[in-house]
Write a protein that holds these residues in place. Structure first.
Motif, PDB file in Angstrom:
ATOM      1  N   GLN A  76       0.844  -1.199   0.000  1.00 19.10           N
ATOM      2  CA  GLN A  76       0.000   0.000   0.000  1.00 19.10           C
ATOM      3  C   GLN A  76       0.873   1.239   0.000  1.00 19.10           C
ATOM      4  O   GLN A  76       1.857   1.309   0.734  1.00 19.10           O
ATOM      5  CB  GLN A  76      -0.913   0.009   1.230  1.00 19.10           C
ATOM      6  CG  GLN A  76      -2.018   1.053   1.120  1.00 19.10           C
ATOM      7  CD  GLN A  76      -2.846   1.182   2.398  1.00 19.10           C
ATOM      8  OE1 GLN A  76      -2.735   2.157   3.137  1.00 19.10           O
ATOM      9  NE2 GLN A  76      -3.644   0.175   2.657  1.00 19.10           N
ATOM     10  N   GLN A  78      -0.380   5.019  -0.623  1.00 19.40           N
ATOM     11  CA  GLN A  78      -0.948   6.218  -0.010  1.00 19.40           C
ATOM     12  C   GLN A  78      -2.380   6.333  -0.508  1.00 19.40           C
ATOM     13  O   GLN A  78      -2.714   5.828  -1.582  1.00 19.40           O
ATOM     14  CB  GLN A  78      -0.138   7.438  -0.461  1.00 19.40           C
ATOM     15  CG  GLN A  78      -0.503   8.727   0.232  1.00 19.40           C
ATOM     16  CD  GLN A  78       0.382   9.882  -0.226  1.00 19.40           C
ATOM     17  OE1 GLN A  78       1.601   9.777  -0.269  1.00 19.40           O
ATOM     18  NE2 GLN A  78      -0.237  10.990  -0.594  1.00 19.40           N
TER      19      GLN A  78
ATOM     20  N   GLN B  78      -1.892   4.968   7.155  1.00 23.07           N
ATOM     21  CA  GLN B  78      -2.194   3.774   6.375  1.00 23.07           C
ATOM     22  C   GLN B  78      -3.704   3.654   6.300  1.00 23.07           C
ATOM     23  O   GLN B  78      -4.408   4.160   7.168  1.00 23.07           O
ATOM     24  CB  GLN B  78      -1.606   2.545   7.090  1.00 23.07           C
ATOM     25  CG  GLN B  78      -1.687   1.255   6.309  1.00 23.07           C
ATOM     26  CD  GLN B  78      -1.039   0.100   7.068  1.00 23.07           C
ATOM     27  OE1 GLN B  78       0.069   0.199   7.576  1.00 23.07           O
ATOM     28  NE2 GLN B  78      -1.753  -0.988   7.179  1.00 23.07           N
ATOM     29  N   ARG B 138       5.672   3.762  13.139  1.00 19.37           N
ATOM     30  CA  ARG B 138       6.029   4.801  12.174  1.00 19.37           C
ATOM     31  C   ARG B 138       6.765   5.943  12.869  1.00 19.37           C
ATOM     32  O   ARG B 138       7.791   6.425  12.390  1.00 19.37           O
ATOM     33  CB  ARG B 138       4.767   5.328  11.487  1.00 19.37           C
ATOM     34  CG  ARG B 138       4.971   6.575  10.609  1.00 19.37           C
ATOM     35  CD  ARG B 138       5.494   6.280   9.225  1.00 19.37           C
ATOM     36  NE  ARG B 138       4.623   5.410   8.486  1.00 19.37           N
ATOM     37  CZ  ARG B 138       3.643   5.824   7.651  1.00 19.37           C
ATOM     38  NH1 ARG B 138       3.462   7.112   7.466  1.00 19.37           N
ATOM     39  NH2 ARG B 138       2.897   4.964   7.003  1.00 19.37           N
TER      40      ARG B 138
END
Lengths: 232, 232
Positions: A76, A78, B78, B138
């Motif tokens: 994935q 964005q 995400q 992240r």
């Protein structure tokens, strides 16, 4: 709350990247329907809520509708969204990047696609040019510290093929010594099953590529491997 | 094609992170409506296609409905999706991470939120625990090579505050020397407007923090700065 607002349209778009003599290429097709009929666009489409079990399911189903190729790497990227990206109204496009070796594509006879160099894109429908830019940036960034480019190669590859692939991804030619130093590739022979690099992610196989020159050892990666430091 | 398939529901969820004495904390609220009524959940909601101009607009509108805080840092994380994540059916959640200094939150009196340490989460509604995990990963990853943790601090901060912030993000205590070496912070005085680090991203100001000890220089970052190498 959903009853007060028109739901946005939701599609999944795929930046399918491969490698040719011309470098990193993206798969495009000509749109058969409005809006943007006749424009070049990424493969994509609406989620089939009656059959797709996940977004990656949607990606693979859409690619299967156009070609028999099954990309080994799908990630994935964005989500692009807003009121203006599609003339039909507020829309959400969940963008994916997929990597596939050119050999697999040729075997799959993807008549639906044409391939264009990512650095010299034609005009694309919607915000698809932005999606390609973000995909290429992501692939280059991740390639600088990982074995990501290996998904553009056959399952087994020589170190020279690997070097050509990194060079094509970055659009930069380097010497053999520089390449090996950047990836932490050790000098000297390795046995089958052993790693040829410091990080232990490029594994020697029993196989060799035969050709005009002396046989070249074939290597493989098991999964996405990370190098010890930013290598490119 | 959209007419053949029920459109999925689309929401935007926010992992709002801040820092307290207990470390990295996430903002949660108790759901007032079904499904999962009474469960703790991330702030989130449907896109308002009649007013939101972008996904970040949706994020900021939703936070404004619960608190007056305006996070200085907002990043798309995400997109989570599938038929089973919400009992109401196929749904898409575009997840964002936002960083905000605790001082800003206290000023904003965010009565709607309770704060929980990210490493000792209670049970959360939907897939919100996964979203928090991905957000923390992240933030930790990006903090290892950038000034991201500065968005958890006031606009001007001492190097000691900066060190405490990095330590809290990573859950690891280091010596002053190790910290400075990891961020490439130079020894010796700098003038106002000059950078104190090799990468040139931590800028000295004219201001000092006064206290019991000798005055401590205050620093700032202009934007997200990247260090020369992975620093943590």
């Amino acid at each position: 709350m959903s009853r007060h607002y028109r739901k946005p349209d939701v599609s999944v778009d795929v930046v399918l990247l491969t490698l040719s003599q011309e470098g990193l290429m993206v798969a495009l097709h000509e749109r058969g329907n409005e809006p943007c009929r006749g424009s070049l666009a990424l493969p994509g489409g609406y989620i089939h809520t009656n059959e797709d079990e996940s977004l990656e399911d949607s990606v693979r189903r859409m690619l299967r509708e156009k070609t028999t190729v099954e990309p080994r790497y799908v990630e994935q990227l964005q989500t692009f969204a807003g009121p203006d990206r599609d003339p039909r109204g507020w829309s959400v496009a969940i963008s994916y990047v997929a990597l596939v070796p050119m050999a697999d594509l040729i075997e799959a006879e993807p008549a639906a696609f044409s391939f264009y160099p990512v650095d010299r894109l034609p005009e694309l429908a919607f915000d698809h040019a932005d999606q390609v830019d973000v995909a290429v940036q992501r692939v280059r960034n991740k390639s600088s510290y990982s074995t990501l480019p290996c998904w553009l190669l056959p399952e087994k590859f020589t170190l020279t093929q690997l070097q050509r692939t990194y060079e094509a991804v970055f659009g930069e030619t380097v010497t053999r010594a520089t390449f090996r130093s950047r990836l932490g590739i050790k000098v000297g022979d390795v046995r089958a099953g052993e790693a040829v690099d410091e990080a232990g992610v490029l594994i020697a196989t029993d196989d060799y590529q035969l050709g005009n020159q002396r046989p070249a050892r074939l290597f493989r990666v098991d999964q996405l491997g990370l190098f010890r430091r930013a290598s490119w």
